[in-house]
Design a protein around this motif. Structure first.
Motif, PDB file in Angstrom:
ATOM      1  N   ALA A  50       0.861  -1.226   0.085  1.00 40.66           N
ATOM      2  CA  ALA A  50       0.001   0.040   0.033  1.00 40.66           C
ATOM      3  C   ALA A  50       0.914   1.171   0.223  1.00 40.66           C
ATOM      4  O   ALA A  50       0.460   2.242  -0.618  1.00 40.66           O
ATOM      5  N   THR A  51       1.978   1.262   0.844  1.00 36.39           N
ATOM      6  CA  THR A  51       2.760   2.490   0.912  1.00 36.39           C
ATOM      7  C   THR A  51       3.463   2.663  -0.417  1.00 36.39           C
ATOM      8  O   THR A  51       3.647   3.865  -0.769  1.00 36.39           O
ATOM      9  N   TRP A  52       3.778   1.513  -1.314  1.00 36.46           N
ATOM     10  CA  TRP A  52       4.577   1.622  -2.390  1.00 36.46           C
ATOM     11  C   TRP A  52       3.788   2.251  -3.590  1.00 36.46           C
ATOM     12  O   TRP A  52       4.117   3.336  -4.183  1.00 36.46           O
ATOM     13  N   ILE A  53       2.275   1.942  -3.696  1.00 35.85           N
ATOM     14  CA  ILE A  53       1.558   2.498  -4.387  1.00 35.85           C
ATOM     15  C   ILE A  53       1.263   4.200  -3.845  1.00 35.85           C
ATOM     16  O   ILE A  53       1.194   5.238  -4.792  1.00 35.85           O
ATOM     17  N   ALA A  54       1.204   4.377  -2.799  1.00 37.17           N
ATOM     18  CA  ALA A  54       0.839   5.808  -2.111  1.00 37.17           C
ATOM     19  C   ALA A  54       2.039   6.528  -2.591  1.00 37.17           C
ATOM     20  O   ALA A  54       2.030   7.773  -2.927  1.00 37.17           O
ATOM     21  N   LEU A 129      12.781  10.466   3.648  1.00 39.09           N
ATOM     22  CA  LEU A 129      12.212   9.441   4.726  1.00 39.09           C
ATOM     23  C   LEU A 129      11.436   8.069   4.058  1.00 39.09           C
ATOM     24  O   LEU A 129      11.580   7.034   4.561  1.00 39.09           O
ATOM     25  N   LEU A 130      11.060   8.253   2.728  1.00 41.67           N
ATOM     26  CA  LEU A 130      10.489   7.070   2.001  1.00 41.67           C
ATOM     27  C   LEU A 130      11.724   6.157   1.976  1.00 41.67           C
ATOM     28  O   LEU A 130      11.363   4.872   1.895  1.00 41.67           O
ATOM     29  N   GLY A 131      12.945   6.544   1.744  1.00 44.73           N
ATOM     30  CA  GLY A 131      14.106   5.700   1.731  1.00 44.73           C
ATOM     31  C   GLY A 131      14.331   5.068   2.796  1.00 44.73           C
ATOM     32  O   GLY A 131      14.453   3.654   2.873  1.00 44.73           O
ATOM     33  N   THR A 132      14.130   5.286   4.110  1.00 45.31           N
ATOM     34  CA  THR A 132      13.868   4.687   5.533  1.00 45.31           C
ATOM     35  C   THR A 132      12.775   3.812   5.320  1.00 45.31           C
ATOM     36  O   THR A 132      12.841   2.468   6.234  1.00 45.31           O
ATOM     37  N   VAL A 133      11.624   4.088   4.864  1.00 43.50           N
ATOM     38  CA  VAL A 133      10.535   2.963   4.551  1.00 43.50           C
ATOM     39  C   VAL A 133      11.046   1.640   3.995  1.00 43.50           C
ATOM     40  O   VAL A 133      10.835   0.405   4.223  1.00 43.50           O
ATOM     41  N   ALA A 176      -4.047  -5.357  -0.350  1.00 43.38           N
ATOM     42  CA  ALA A 176      -3.373  -3.676  -0.071  1.00 43.38           C
ATOM     43  C   ALA A 176      -3.724  -2.731  -1.147  1.00 43.38           C
ATOM     44  O   ALA A 176      -3.971  -1.746  -0.744  1.00 43.38           O
ATOM     45  N   PRO A 177      -3.706  -3.162  -2.413  1.00 44.66           N
ATOM     46  CA  PRO A 177      -3.963  -1.943  -3.350  1.00 44.66           C
ATOM     47  C   PRO A 177      -5.509  -1.460  -3.117  1.00 44.66           C
ATOM     48  O   PRO A 177      -5.787  -0.403  -3.398  1.00 44.66           O
ATOM     49  N   LEU A 178      -6.517  -2.326  -2.844  1.00 43.09           N
ATOM     50  CA  LEU A 178      -7.834  -2.034  -2.345  1.00 43.09           C
ATOM     51  C   LEU A 178      -7.724  -0.950  -1.439  1.00 43.09           C
ATOM     52  O   LEU A 178      -8.503   0.055  -1.602  1.00 43.09           O
ATOM     53  N   ILE A 179      -7.149  -1.132  -0.303  1.00 38.88           N
ATOM     54  CA  ILE A 179      -6.857  -0.526   0.719  1.00 38.88           C
ATOM     55  C   ILE A 179      -6.381   0.814   0.444  1.00 38.88           C
ATOM     56  O   ILE A 179      -6.889   1.839   0.828  1.00 38.88           O
ATOM     57  N   ALA A 180      -5.171   1.050  -0.383  1.00 37.77           N
ATOM     58  CA  ALA A 180      -4.663   2.143  -0.763  1.00 37.77           C
ATOM     59  C   ALA A 180      -5.724   2.731  -1.656  1.00 37.77           C
ATOM     60  O   ALA A 180      -5.652   4.108  -1.597  1.00 37.77           O
ATOM     61  N   GLY A 181      -6.111   2.263  -2.562  1.00 31.96           N
ATOM     62  CA  GLY A 181      -7.130   2.996  -3.483  1.00 31.96           C
ATOM     63  C   GLY A 181      -8.384   3.728  -2.762  1.00 31.96           C
ATOM     64  O   GLY A 181      -8.632   4.814  -3.058  1.00 31.96           O
ATOM     65  N   VAL A 182      -9.079   3.003  -1.688  1.00 34.65           N
ATOM     66  CA  VAL A 182      -9.960   3.373  -0.940  1.00 34.65           C
ATOM     67  C   VAL A 182      -9.643   4.765  -0.149  1.00 34.65           C
ATOM     68  O   VAL A 182     -10.070   5.748  -0.147  1.00 34.65           O
ATOM     69  N   LEU A 183      -8.339   4.468   0.487  1.00 39.46           N
ATOM     70  CA  LEU A 183      -7.770   5.708   1.304  1.00 39.46           C
ATOM     71  C   LEU A 183      -7.315   6.789   0.447  1.00 39.46           C
ATOM     72  O   LEU A 183      -7.490   8.089   0.849  1.00 39.46           O
ATOM     73  N   LEU A 184      -7.065   6.697  -0.777  1.00 36.53           N
ATOM     74  CA  LEU A 184      -6.432   7.849  -1.730  1.00 36.53           C
ATOM     75  C   LEU A 184      -7.643   8.402  -2.278  1.00 36.53           C
ATOM     76  O   LEU A 184      -7.815   9.712  -2.570  1.00 36.53           O
ATOM     77  N   ILE A 252       7.256  -5.798 -14.003  1.00 37.15           N
ATOM     78  CA  ILE A 252       6.496  -5.483 -12.932  1.00 37.15           C
ATOM     79  C   ILE A 252       6.766  -4.209 -12.635  1.00 37.15           C
ATOM     80  O   ILE A 252       5.989  -3.473 -11.849  1.00 37.15           O
ATOM     81  N   GLY A 253       8.306  -3.970 -12.333  1.00 32.75           N
ATOM     82  CA  GLY A 253       8.642  -2.612 -12.064  1.00 32.75           C
ATOM     83  C   GLY A 253       8.125  -1.425 -12.754  1.00 32.75           C
ATOM     84  O   GLY A 253       7.807  -0.307 -12.449  1.00 32.75           O
ATOM     85  N   ALA A 254       7.943  -1.902 -14.180  1.00 34.06           N
ATOM     86  CA  ALA A 254       7.292  -0.604 -15.059  1.00 34.06           C
ATOM     87  C   ALA A 254       6.007  -0.624 -14.748  1.00 34.06           C
ATOM     88  O   ALA A 254       5.186   0.401 -15.057  1.00 34.06           O
ATOM     89  N   LEU A 255       5.375  -1.680 -14.551  1.00 38.22           N
ATOM     90  CA  LEU A 255       3.764  -1.947 -14.330  1.00 38.22           C
ATOM     91  C   LEU A 255       3.443  -0.814 -13.157  1.00 38.22           C
ATOM     92  O   LEU A 255       2.528  -0.040 -13.199  1.00 38.22           O
ATOM     93  N   ASP A 256       4.379  -0.742 -12.147  1.00 37.11           N
ATOM     94  CA  ASP A 256       4.127  -0.006 -11.031  1.00 37.11           C
ATOM     95  C   ASP A 256       3.885   1.466 -11.372  1.00 37.11           C
ATOM     96  O   ASP A 256       3.153   2.145 -10.847  1.00 37.11           O
TER      97      ASP A 256
END
Length: 544
Positions: A50-54, A129-133, A176-184, A252-256
């Motif tokens: 989820a955080t990767w998508i965000a 900070l995203l690097g520390t994640v 996780a993507p569904l949760i991210a989508g709802v929160l976004l 997969i990396g490109a699809l993200d």
């Protein structure tokens, strides 16, 4: 008639696989420590995705697809370097403490990112900070692999723990993507990091009471980390499969990155749709699990591998001209299913061509290449978009796997021509409850490592008090089990013995004597232990 029998065989396999999954969930749910560890792991996997998508959405909103791609590559690069070093932490220190530290670091990093985003802090500090994640996520997985199996009270629980962890990883690709989508949709990227930070904090609380249970123990196997690289350099088939499996991670990396571009730049949809598109890809992968469970024991796997490659390529090519959200979801589900099939079949073939005693190092090499390939894909997507927009990007990404297969030439078509499937050995392992829940590729790999052993009547196969380095599966005959001189059990085909000494690093707790002439199959500890625990070392009784 033959086709009807084949269909019935497939149905029986699917039912057996589903029954095994249900029994696995029940085994883990009855163990409070395992419930805690696996629930915390579910929070981690959800947070990771989820955080990767965000993160990608946040970067896209500020600098377009180019900034998303560059940020993804920049975040993955240090994580790829740190990952091998993080794998040693769980062995040098108490794995529970290392795991707890990872959860706390990830929770604090996510909450810090959320606060910075909500507070309007500039991009550069937020990106740092995203690097520390990303670094925190590399600390959790290796510690989980060492920590979770130590709480199993029986061999069945050990198997179940490993299977449930893999199950959680698959489900997180959808949830996780569904949760991210709802929160976004409701809020913004900051909300995703805030919620996931709280989730990881809960994970830390779940782990905290267990943190000191497992002692630090050095690895029991002295292996050369370069063996996998040497094999891949020497064996053309292994080199081809590693190349193909690594190439899929470029896609997969490109699809993200392309999820973001497709949702906002092509279909003009809200940011929440980035999560929904990713979830469709994950849903296709879950649906494909049943298909792969029925084909990996097949003699020839080049056909499903080729069909998966064609299906994945075709779906990506059609995404280049898609104009409707429903069609995009459908095509991504097809792509996700084809990708899951390609990955499972490709890994099964790699298990077939690589010697069992170097599987861990070969797949470790593959994981390292996968991290680098994800970074390459994250960088490639914005380059292609800048040249020709999303259509060219999808066409270019779709061409990666076909070009890799064409570069291999005839070797691609003949890659499994000389592979022999151990049908009898696979059937034997499936009859043992200890192995039944394992994924089919793992069972096939173990079946290849089985060595036949003929034992005459009256022979002591193992003796109470001796050290143990071998597991035994009974293919024919009957054995008697004695403990402290008393007869306690008799075992026959469909039973196995010797696992406790291997799994818990202790002397044999019983003597097993052949009642009549027996045919046994043996597995050495260095193959048996990783398959059941996901970890290359036994679990000392001091850790329990």
């Amino acid at each position: 008639m033959q086709r009807a029998n084949e269909r019935q065989t497939v149905i029986r396999r699917v039912r057996s696989y589903l029954d095994a999954l249900g029994s696995v969930a029940g085994v883990v749910s009855r163990s409070p420590p395992l419930r805690r560890v696996e629930l915390a792991f579910a929070f981690f996997k959800t947070t990771e995705t989820a955080t990767w998508i965000a993160m990608l959405v946040y970067a896209f909103e500020r600098g377009g697809v180019t900034e998303s791609g560059l940020l993804a590559a920049a975040v993955l690069a240090p994580a790829a370097v740190i990952a091998p070093l993080a794998a040693a932490v769980a062995d040098r220190y108490r794995p529970g403490v290392a795991l707890l530290f990872g959860y706390v670091m990830l929770a604090l990093s996510c909450l810090a990112v959320a606060a910075a985003m909500a507070g309007g802090v500039s991009r550069v500090p937020i990106y740092a900070l995203l690097g520390t994640v990303a670094v925190a996520t590399t600390l959790i997985r290796p510690s989980q692999v060492v920590f979770a199996p130590a709480f199993a009270r029986t061999p069945d629980e050990l198997t179940a723990t490993n299977v449930v962890s893999n199950w959680i990883e698959s489900l997180s690709a959808l949830v996780a993507p569904l949760i991210a989508g709802v929160l976004l949709a409701l809020y913004a990227s900051a909300a995703v990091f805030a919620v996931m930070g709280v989730a990881c904090a809960v994970g830390a609380l779940l782990i905290f009471p267990l943190r000191s249970v497992v002692a630090a123990t050095p690895p029991n196997y002295d292996v050369n980390a370069l063996d996998g690289l040497r094999l891949v350099r020497r064996d053309r088939n292994a080199r081809l499969l590693v190349m193909l499996l690594a190439a899929q991670f470029v896609v997969i990396g490109a699809l993200d990155i392309l999820y973001v571009q497709l949702a906002q730049g092509v279909l003009d949809l809200p940011t929440s749709w980035v999560g929904y598109l990713a979830a469709a890809f994950g849903a296709g992968g879950i649906a494909a699990a049943i298909v792969t469970a029925t084909i990996v024991g097949s003699r020839r796997l080049i056909a499903p591998l080729g069909l998966a490659l064609v299906g994945w390529t075709a779906a990506l090519l059609l995404l280049a001209v898609v104009t409707r959200p429903g069609a995009a979801l459908f095509l991504l589900a097809i792509a996700g299913g084809a990708r899951a099939t390609f990955d499972v079949v490709g890994r099964t073939l790699l298990q077939r061509v690589a010697p069992v005693n170097v599987h861990g190092r070969v797949f470790g090499l593959l994981e390292g290449l996968a991290m680098a390939a994800l970074a390459v894909g994250s960088f490639l997507a914005p380059v292609l978009i800048s040249i020709g927009g999303a259509p060219l990007a999808f066409v270019g990404v779709a061409a990666i796997l076909p070009l890799a297969a064409l570069a291999a030439g005839r070797r691609f078509l003949a890659i499994d021509q000389h592979a022999v499937v151990p049908v009898v050995e696979i059937a034997l392992l499936r009859s043992l409850s200890l192995f039944a829940p394992l994924p089919p590729p793992t069972i096939e790999s173990l079946a290849r490592a089985l060595a036949p052993l003929e034992v005459e009547a009256g022979t002591d196969v193992i003796v109470q008090g001796d050290s143990g380095e071998t597991f035994y599966a009974i293919a024919g005959g009957t054995v008697d089990v004695f403990r402290d001189g008393s007869h306690v059990a008799e075992l026959s085909r469909g039973d196995g013995f010797g696992e406790l000494a291997l799994l818990h690093n202790r002397p044999r707790n019983a003597t097993v004597t052949a009642r009549d002439d027996c045919l046994l199959y043996t597995l050495s500890a260095d193959v048996f232990v990783p398959a059941l625990t996901g970890n290359a070392r036994p679990i000392d009784d001091a850790e329990l």
